[in-house]
Write an enzyme that holds these catalytic residues in place. Structure first.
Site: not given
Ligand SMILES: Cc1cc2nc3c(=O)[nH]c(=O)nc-3n(C[C@H](O)[C@H](O)[C@H](O)COP(=O)(O)OP(=O)(O)OC[C@H]3O[C@@H](n4cnc5c(N)ncnc54)[C@H](O)[C@@H]3O)c2cc1C
Length: 380
Positions: A126, A241, A267, A278, A335, A338, A363
């Site tokens: 969400e 997953e 290249r 190398q 890299q 190029g 995750g």
């Molecule tokens: C291309 C893409 C496709 C996706 N597809 C789906 C989908 O089909 N269905 C779906 O439900 N979701 C989907 N997601 C969402 C995805 O599961 C979430 O991005 C993920 O769960 C992380 O949640 P968030 O992005 O809200 O990050 P947040 O929870 O806001 O976290 C932000 C950042 O905080 C840090 N962080 C978070 N928790 C911790 C912790 N415990 N300790 C230290 N640092 C932490 C990390 O650096 C993290 O990246 C997708 C995401 C992407 C990028």
């Protein structure tokens, strides 16, 4: 052909050849166009279904290593949006139906998804709840034979094209935390469901979207498993997953290294081939060594999953290592290409942009490290 690891048999490798033939003939030539049009067309889903590639995880004559081979081959197509869309459909979303769905739900949603007739999406994240999904807010309020869904999901792969969503919603409204979460299947055509495409840096044909539920009435029979078990189901499903994400990334790394090897051999600089230098050879040797290490991790995670274990640490290690490696490989390969590698449309430039998403999707790496530390540091 010699199997790629001790876990694979000649039968798995024969399956790899079949999968590769289908992808090479019907998918690879179309991927650039699908990426431009930002979705995989329906006939392509049907074609994948017709060839049995959307139901490998559920077919009685296939094991988890067939899935591993399929995922690696999806990864090798070199387009992360495609592999993510299929991975979400064929594993991440439909897994819950196969594992805990009623016969009615399996017939109505899983069977057509396997045939490629219906497209599946998983709606957990969400706008204000990602990693910390116990904080999710989409609510499912009881109303007789229905529940009424309200709220917004974000970053949903296959979001605008999906025929149904597997949605995590809070049935214990008012009770915070994991206990009040349940899973539902929701038809995308239901009144009150609206979708809005989200523009992403890469993964274009993964069709990422925000999905809004405005008083959507969902039959109680569309609940997957029992009320309040959603969080537990998700924690279980997330092992699969993460394994899927790792196996897809593995194929992506291979495709990036393949493209770079070809470039280095052709290249010419300073009177010789790039591949004769190398420092270049050593860089590639290290990346291929890391790929081999990643493959061992992913194949070992597959073996543990196939034992019906819940190998949280191993799946997290595989996901962490492989998706982070994909970023390093893409960066180094860019890299080595190029300036040509930086041209829009270059495979390594795309891999560079796409690899970043996989260290967050399914995750983030930090959560993987927490899960691994939870077993390796606190237990044992
Ligand atoms: C291309 C893409 C496709 C996706 N597809 C789906 C989908 O089909 N269905 C779906 O439900 N979701 C989907 N997601 C969402 C995805 O599961 C979430 O991005 C993920 O769960 C992380 O949640 P968030 O992005 O809200 O990050 P947040 O929870 O806001 O976290 C932000 C950042 O905080 C840090 N962080 C978070 N928790 C911790 C912790 N415990 N300790 C230290 N640092 C932490 C990390 O650096 C993290 O990246 C997708 C995401 C992407 C990028």
């Amino acid at each position: 052909m010699t199997p790629a690891s001790v876990h694979l048999t000649p039968g798995h490798e024969a399956f790899r050849s079949e999968v590769r033939a289908v992808l090479d003939a019907h998918v690879v030539p179309c991927l650039a166009e699908w990426e431009r049009s930002r979705c995989i067309p329906r006939p392509a889903w049907r074609l994948l279904g017709k060839h049995g590639l959307l139901g490998v995880g559920y077919a009685p004559d296939r094991d988890l290593f067939h899935s591993l081979v399929l995922l690696e081959e999806l990864g090798r197509t070199g387009y992360a949006g495609f592999r993510a869309a299929v991975g979400v459909h064929a594993y991440m979303a439909t897994h819950y139906l196969a594992k805990s769905g009623s016969p009615f739900l399996r017939a109505r949603y899983l069977a057509p998804a396997v045939a490629g007739e219906k497209i599946a999406a998983l709606a957990v994240t969400e706008p204000d709840a990602g990693s910390d999904l116990a904080g999710l807010a989409v609510s499912a309020t009881a109303a007789g034979e229905h529940v009424v869904l309200r709220g917004v999901k974000s970053m949903i792969t296959n979001g605008t094209t999906a025929d149904f969503f597997v949605v995590a919603a809070r049935t214990g409204v008012g009770s915070a935390g994991p206990a009040g979460i349940s899973l539902f299947v929701v038809d995308s055509a239901s009144p009150g469901v609206s979708v809005r495409p989200q523009e992403t840096v890469g993964w274009h044909c993964a069709d990422t979207a925000e999905v809004r539920f405005s008083d959507v009435r969902v039959p109680t029979g569309n609940m997957i498993g029992r009320v309040g078990t959603g969080f537990r189901q998700l924690m279980h499903g997330f092992q699969l997953e993460r394994f899927v994400a790792a196996a897809l990334a593995l194929g992506g790394i291979e495709s990036c290294l393949d493209a770079t090897r070809t470039h280095l051999r052709t290249r010419h600089v300073f009177g010789g081939r790039l591949s004769d230098l190398q420092s270049v050879r050593h860089a590639m040797a290290e990346l291929f060594t890391e790929l081999a290490a990643a493959r061992h991790l992913v194949h070992d995670a597959a073996w543990r999953l196939s034992q019906d274990d819940l190998p949280a640490a191993e799946c997290s290690m595989a996901k962490l290592y492989t998706t982070e490696l994909a970023c390093r490989v893409a960066d180094r390969c860019l890299q080595l290409h190029g300036a040509n590698g930086y041209l829009a449309g270059s495979a390594v430039a795309r891999a560079h942009a796409e690899a970043r998403a996989a260290t967050m999707a399914a995750g983030p790496s930090e959560v993987m490290r927490d899960l691994i530390a939870g077993e390796m540091v606190d237990l044992g």
